[in-house]
Design a protein around this motif. Structure first.
Motif, short mmCIF file in Angstrom:
data_model
loop_
_atom_site.label_atom_id
_atom_site.label_comp_id
_atom_site.label_asym_id
_atom_site.label_seq_id
_atom_site.Cartn_x
_atom_site.Cartn_y
_atom_site.Cartn_z
N PHE A 157 0.82 -1.21 0.00
CA PHE A 157 0.00 0.00 0.00
C PHE A 157 0.85 1.26 0.00
CE2 PHE A 157 -3.48 -2.87 1.11
CZ PHE A 157 -4.48 -2.36 0.28
N ALA A 158 2.07 1.17 0.54
CA ALA A 158 2.97 2.31 0.51
C ALA A 158 3.36 2.68 -0.92
CB ALA A 158 4.22 2.02 1.33
N LEU A 159 3.32 1.71 -1.83
CA LEU A 159 3.60 2.01 -3.23
C LEU A 159 2.64 3.05 -3.79
CD1 LEU A 159 4.13 -1.63 -4.60
CD2 LEU A 159 5.91 0.08 -4.23
N TYR A 160 1.43 3.09 -3.22
CA TYR A 160 0.39 3.99 -3.70
C TYR A 160 0.15 5.16 -2.75
CZ TYR A 160 -0.37 -0.13 -6.58
OH TYR A 160 -0.18 -1.18 -7.45
N GLY A 161 1.06 5.33 -1.81
CA GLY A 161 0.93 6.44 -0.86
C GLY A 161 -0.13 6.23 0.19
N LEU A 162 -0.49 4.97 0.46
CA LEU A 162 -1.54 4.65 1.41
C LEU A 162 -0.96 3.93 2.63
CD1 LEU A 162 -4.23 3.31 -1.10
CD2 LEU A 162 -4.03 5.63 -0.17
N THR A 163 -1.57 4.16 3.78
CA THR A 163 -1.15 3.50 5.01
C THR A 163 -2.02 2.28 5.25
OG1 THR A 163 -0.44 5.60 5.97
CG2 THR A 163 -0.82 3.76 7.49
N TYR A 164 -1.41 1.14 5.34
CA TYR A 164 -2.15 -0.12 5.47
C TYR A 164 -2.89 -0.20 6.79
CZ TYR A 164 -3.00 -5.17 5.83
OH TYR A 164 -3.58 -6.39 5.99
N ASP A 165 -4.17 -0.57 6.71
CA ASP A 165 -5.01 -0.77 7.89
C ASP A 165 -5.73 -2.10 7.72
OD1 ASP A 165 -6.81 -0.79 9.96
OD2 ASP A 165 -7.92 0.99 9.31
N PRO A 166 -5.27 -3.16 8.38
CA PRO A 166 -5.88 -4.48 8.18
C PRO A 166 -7.36 -4.54 8.55
CG PRO A 166 -4.38 -4.49 10.06
CD PRO A 166 -4.17 -3.20 9.35
N SER A 167 -7.82 -3.62 9.41
CA SER A 167 -9.23 -3.62 9.78
C SER A 167 -10.11 -3.03 8.69
CB SER A 167 -9.44 -2.83 11.08
OG SER A 167 -9.14 -1.46 10.89
N ASN A 168 -9.51 -2.38 7.70
CA ASN A 168 -10.26 -1.84 6.56
C ASN A 168 -10.45 -2.95 5.54
OD1 ASN A 168 -11.11 -0.63 4.15
ND2 ASN A 168 -9.79 1.16 4.39
N PRO A 169 -11.69 -3.38 5.28
CA PRO A 169 -11.89 -4.51 4.36
C PRO A 169 -11.40 -4.25 2.95
CG PRO A 169 -13.98 -3.42 4.88
CD PRO A 169 -12.96 -2.87 5.82
N HIS A 170 -11.26 -2.97 2.57
CA HIS A 170 -10.77 -2.67 1.22
C HIS A 170 -9.25 -2.69 1.14
CE1 HIS A 170 -14.85 -0.87 1.47
NE2 HIS A 170 -14.96 -1.56 0.36
N HIS A 171 -8.60 -2.85 2.29
CA HIS A 171 -7.15 -2.97 2.32
C HIS A 171 -6.75 -4.44 2.18
CE1 HIS A 171 -5.70 1.16 3.92
NE2 HIS A 171 -6.69 1.28 3.08
N SER A 172 -7.28 -5.05 1.13
CA SER A 172 -6.90 -6.41 0.79
C SER A 172 -5.67 -6.32 -0.10
CB SER A 172 -8.04 -7.10 0.04
OG SER A 172 -7.60 -8.30 -0.55
N ALA A 173 -4.63 -7.07 0.23
CA ALA A 173 -3.37 -7.02 -0.51
C ALA A 173 -3.02 -8.42 -1.01
CB ALA A 173 -2.25 -6.47 0.38
N PRO A 174 -3.55 -8.81 -2.15
CA PRO A 174 -3.25 -10.15 -2.67
C PRO A 174 -1.78 -10.30 -3.06
CG PRO A 174 -5.19 -9.22 -3.74
CD PRO A 174 -4.53 -8.11 -2.99
N VAL A 175 -1.28 -11.51 -2.91
CA VAL A 175 0.09 -11.81 -3.34
C VAL A 175 0.20 -11.60 -4.85
CG1 VAL A 175 1.83 -13.63 -3.54
CG2 VAL A 175 0.44 -13.43 -1.45
N TYR A 176 -0.79 -12.12 -5.59
CA TYR A 176 -0.78 -12.02 -7.06
C TYR A 176 -1.93 -11.14 -7.52
CZ TYR A 176 -0.70 -13.40 -11.97
OH TYR A 176 -0.64 -13.38 -13.34
#
Length: 392
Positions: free
Chosen positions: A353-372
């Motif tokens: 998420f840092a690649l896009y200037g965003l701070t990762y928040d695992p409690s945010n359902p839209h902060h899904s970070a798939p491997v692929y």
């Protein structure tokens, strides 16, 4: 924006995969690529480089945030659709559509106005408001037509799942008329989508007569949007996509949805089998899953296509002239794709998420970070085969 940071991130992910599982093989020349064997021993390549983009606004929110019932949902849908350029606003996009394509869309809106409940309307609006205008409009159309899509949204809270958008496919016409090219350019020029920065994921050509342009976008709420813009090859008159486009216009061929959940502060993918089982219990028929050879990086399955018997006889006769097999498959109007993608562990998700200037928040359902991040051609080809499924 520098591509170096995307590359470095991809190398770290690939290295992690190679260190964790023997099923993945390294590429001798590209450190960001891993390989795997499919069930028939076919070798697949997966590039771990995320697409490069600037995070965009959640443009659907102002339209769908205060929906209280059916009438407001339909009004919000119309307002959103009129606020930006869509396919039917382009001079040549409707040239090869049937008159019935408009009737099909009018009928599903009328059916929703008569049969959708206010609670269902709120459920739809609460979900699409986290998307951009383009995906929100297409998803509303999808939810109003497909009972499988809506049923998954309705039952997810019972299981503690967060259901998020993964991708959608827009079926265009034929490459003879540059139909997919026109829509892909629309998405990039008017809606802020991008192709990937490496050529392998910018265009797919399939041996059974069709091709596609994947495009991507990330929103500042963390939601990633993937759109698969597909069409028939110019020399494939019986290939189904162009005929679906003629009958159903630019409504989504399918919407791909994923379920994730938060466990001990870590966001994880809900197993595909769990989602399948839940829908089957609700009376939704689910077909054969694929992608198990990816070790959870990309699994998919489709529900039984929604059938449409209202195609005018004269239109159907024109389509059948291109091939007898089209008589039944043209009635497959819509299907739901269930997807599961393995999630990155928190340190990697933060870096993603840092690649896009965003701070990762695992409690945010839209902060899904798939491997692929992408699609596999073999699984994309499976979509069209499944889409032509006819119940016995």
């Amino acid at each position: 924006m520098s591509s170096d940071r995307y590359y470095r991130f991809a190398v770290s992910v690939a290295k992690h995969l190679l260190g964790q599982e023997s099923a993945f093989m390294r590429d001798s020349e590209q450190s960001e690529v891993v390989h795997m064997h499919g069930s028939d021993d076919t070798l697949f390549s997966l590039d771990m480089t995320p697409f490069a983009a600037e995070a965009a606004e959640v443009s659907a929110l102002p339209f769908f945030d205060d929906v209280s019932g059916v009438s407001k949902l339909l009004s919000a849908y119309q307002s959103a659709k009129q606020s930006l350029t869509f396919e039917n606003d382009l001079p040549d996009a409707k040239r090869h559509l049937s008159d019935y394509a408009d009737d099909f869309l009018t009928a599903l809106l009328a059916r929703a106005n008569a049969a959708l409940t206010d609670q269902q309307a709120r459920t739809i609006a609460d979900w699409v408001k986290h998307l951009d205008i383009y995906c929100a409009v297409k998803c509303v159309e999808s939810f109003l037509y497909s009972q499988a899509d809506l049923k998954l949204l309705e039952i997810a809270p019972r299981y503690g799942w967060d259901v998020i958008f993964d991708h959608m496919a827009i079926r265009c016409g034929s490459q003879e008329h540059d139909d997919a090219e026109r829509v892909a350019n629309l998405l990039k020029k008017k809606h802020g989508y991008v192709s990937t920065q490496f050529s392998g994921e910018a265009y797919y050509q399939f041996p059974d007569g069709w091709n596609a342009y994947p495009v991507y976008k990330i929103l500042n709420n963390g939601q990633v949007l993937r759109i698969f813009v597909d069409q028939s090859d110019a020399d494939a008159p019986s290939q189904i996509i162009q005929h679906w486009n003629r009958v159903y216009g630019y409504t989504a061929h399918h919407v791909g949805i994923r379920a994730t959940q938060l466990k001990a502060g870590i966001r994880t993918a809900v197993p595909l089998e769990d989602v399948m089982r839940a829908l089957v219990q609700e009376g939704i028929d689910v077909l054969t899953p694929t992608g198990h050879y990816t070790r959870g990086l990309l699994l998919q399955v489709f529900t039984r296509p929604e059938r449409n018997s209202a195609i005018p006889a004269a239109l159907k006769a024109e389509i059948i002239a291109h091939g007898a097999q089209l008589e039944k498959t043209i009635e497959n109007a819509k299907l739901l794709e269930l997807v599961s993608r393995r999630e990155l562990m928190p340190p990697q998700a933060e870096a993603y998420f840092a690649l896009y200037g965003l701070t990762y928040d695992p409690s945010n359902p839209h902060h899904s970070a798939p491997v692929y991040q992408y699609f596999l051609p073999a699984q994309a080809a499976h979509v069209i085969k499944t889409s032509q499924h006819i119940a016995g």
